[in-house]
Design an enzyme around this catalytic site. Structure first.
Site, short mmCIF file in Angstrom:
data_model
loop_
_atom_site.label_atom_id
_atom_site.label_comp_id
_atom_site.label_asym_id
_atom_site.label_seq_id
_atom_site.Cartn_x
_atom_site.Cartn_y
_atom_site.Cartn_z
CB SER A 68 28.95 8.45 104.50
OG SER A 68 29.85 9.52 104.46
CE LYS A 105 29.23 11.94 107.32
NZ LYS A 105 30.55 11.51 106.83
#
Lengths: 148, 426
Positions: A68, A105
């Site tokens: 991701s 993230k």
């Protein structure tokens, strides 16, 4: 779609990968004759620990798994250097403990004051941090050791 | 002018707290850490304590209940705890004048601050360790080490203090109440035997000890206890470790996963332990004059009880693994192989000196010392791993069958590259 600029690599310095504790250079003894002109330019080899780790007590190395964050240059299997001494700010890439797992993230706070964790891959969607989330920030990612 | 105050910093539930740093799945769960061979509980967090678990409980007795109550167990991961401890000590030294690491999870430091400033400095230290290393600590501050340690106990026990207790900043009534209600056995350096003897003489509480004339304590007990008594009065009497003589003993002892019954196996164990002990001597730049080796059967097992030990005086103080290994093998003739089932063995090195403490006359230098065998082994093991090279039996590359059992071991995420913690980016 993609275009590549020509890339340049600049040699920063000689890197001695095996040297853990650089040996002090021995005093060169020159019984007679001309001293080595290189003598005045000796320096200690680069130590990656010094460059990559600013606060040894606060730095942890983690290995990432998943896809991701590819657009941020973090790929499956890379090692990341995480510095807990840095205060996480919106926009930082962080390691967060979310519901019992570490995740990497980009951290954002929106105008309503709500925290978000943004992936850097269009195939994934952002995660909202709400009151039910079991969430803490472990540390700020400062470097990624990418396997090329 | 403010004088130096002493800070005692101690990691809360150290091993359990270390386990939680790199494993967020443990964050809200009760956790216990087990001893070598997963034998009994040696550390637990507050959550597990609240569920009725305690130190020393044999794991097999409480295992079932632990599983039912969702308690997570971990084998002791000394590589991880050692590394976290180093990080904590590194941070503490940033704040310290004098500094003394007292054990893996506690240290004393001094700083030239007033009691009011001490309060905020202690808080800063506590917050800094939580943020940077990720461990919770309590801090006790006082004019003496003994009172600093006592204050730390108060900081842990009294929730209102939220982890920091500055002795001189406590209200007088509170201090008096602590001193009169706490028994002398709560003091640092007062063992259960001394406590019993003190009680017989009418010295029961800490206050009683503070009021007793120090000279009387020295006459009836010893000078060590007198120092403790002075420290309780707020008079510094215990020196900093760095100024004292070096700790005079090095012990390397472990229990086995399976009992040992043959001379050959024991020979291998002693070789490995002797060399690990020698390695530590080299690391701390020390040499030893005496070596003791021992092994023992289990106190709980049926059958032959056997606890042989030998003490060997070496020709010179040395850190030579060859000499130390050879000396340890003298134990072999004293053991009852074939009948006894040994579960534990150890090497104790005593009468330690700094390496090159006394210049040796040539004939007394061990030939291996001269060839720097110890340092060579140390260097190779440091670069290529602990099991890469060893003398004789200790050099066997396959893992011996008696090596410690650590079935619930967490990854050694700060010391081993192939065991890093994983961060998911799914």
């Amino acid at each position: 779609m993609f275009y590549y600029k020509s890339m340049k690599a600049i040699l920063l310095a000689r890197l001695d990968a095996t040297a853990q504790a650089p040996y002090p250079y021995p005093e060169t003894s020159v019984p007679a004759g001309f001293p080595s002109p290189a003598q005045d330019y000796r320096a200690v080899s680069i130590d990656l620990n010094d460059i990559l780790i600013k606060d040894k007590a606060a730095t942890y190395i983690l290995r990432v798994s998943g896809h991701s964050m590819v657009d941020a240059g973090i790929s499956d299997g890379d090692e990341i250097i995480v510095d807990r001494s840095l205060r996480p700010r919106p926009g930082n890439i962080v390691v967060a403990a979310l519901n019992g797992e570490f995740t990497v993230k980009r951290f954002h706070i929106d105008q309503a004051g709500v925290g978000w964790l943004y992936p850097e891959n269009p195939q994934y969607s952002p995660l909202q941090i709400n009151e039910e989330s079991d969430f803490t920030i472990f540390g700020v990612v400062t470097r990624c050791l990418h396997h090329v | 002018m403010s004088s130096n105050l002493i800070f005692h910093v101690d990691i809360n539930s150290c091993y359990a707290s270390c386990e939680k740093i790199l494993d967020p799945s443990l964050a809200r769960k009760p956790a216990v850490v087990l001893s070598n061979n997963d034998g009994c509980i040696i550390a637990l967090d507050a959550h597990a304590k609240a569920l009725g678990f305690s130190m020393g409980q044999p794991w097999f007795e409480v295992k079932q209940r632990a599983h039912e109550q969702g308690v997570i167990a971990r084998s002791s991961n000394y590589e991880l705890y050692g590394d976290i401890s180093d990080r904590v000590m590194r941070v503490l030294q940033e704040y310290a004048g004098d500094f003394e690491q007292y054990s893996i999870d506690e240290a004393f430091l001094s700083a030239p601050v007033s009691p009011a400033e001490a309060q905020s400095l202690a808080r800063t230290i506590k917050d800094d360790l939580a943020r940077r290393v990720g461990v919770p600590v309590c801090v006790g501050v006082a004019r003496t080490k003994t009172l600093a340690k006592l204050s730390n106990k108060a900081a842990k026990k009294i929730p209102a203090l939220s982890g920091v207790c500055v002795w001189d900043a406590l209200p007088t009534e509170r201090r008096e109440a602590l001193l009169t209600t706490l028994p002398v056995s709560e003091l640092w350096g007062v063992g259960s035997r001394s406590a019993r003897r003190l009680t017989l003489q009418g010295i029961c509480s800490i206050k009683d000890l503070a009021l007793a004339p120090p000279t009387l304590i020295r006459e009836r007990f010893n000078v060590v206890l007198m120092r403790t008594a002075l420290e309780v009065r707020g008079i510094p009497a215990i020196e900093w470790e760095e100024n004292r003589i070096m700790k005079d003993q090095l012990i390397y002892s472990r229990s086995f996963s399976d009992p040992i019954t043959t001379e050959e196996q024991m020979c291998q164990v002693l070789s490995v332990y002797a060399q690990r002990a020698a390695q530590r001597l080299v690391k701390h730049q020390q040499t030893a004059r005496y070596i003791s080796a021992f092994c023992s059967t289990s106190y709980f097992a049926q059958g032959v009880q056997s606890h042989p030990a030998v003490r060997v005086k070496l020709d010179t103080a040395t850190a030579d693994p060859v000499v130390i290994t050879r000396a340890s093998h003298r134990l072999l003739t004293r053991a009852d192989f074939g009948v006894a089932r040994y579960v534990r063995a150890g090497i104790i090195l005593t009468d330690l000196h700094p390496a090159a403490y006394e210049p040796l006359l040539e004939p007394f230098i061990s030939p291996h010392d001269k060839r720097q065998i110890a340092r060579l082994l140390h260097t190779v093991q440091e670069q290529c791993g602990e099991h890469s090279v060893g003398l004789g039996y200790a050099g066997l590359s396959h893992k011996p069958s008696w090596e410690m059992k650590r079935e619930m071991l967490s990854p050694r995420g700060t010391t081993h590259w192939n065991e890093l913690a994983t961060a998911k980016i799914r």
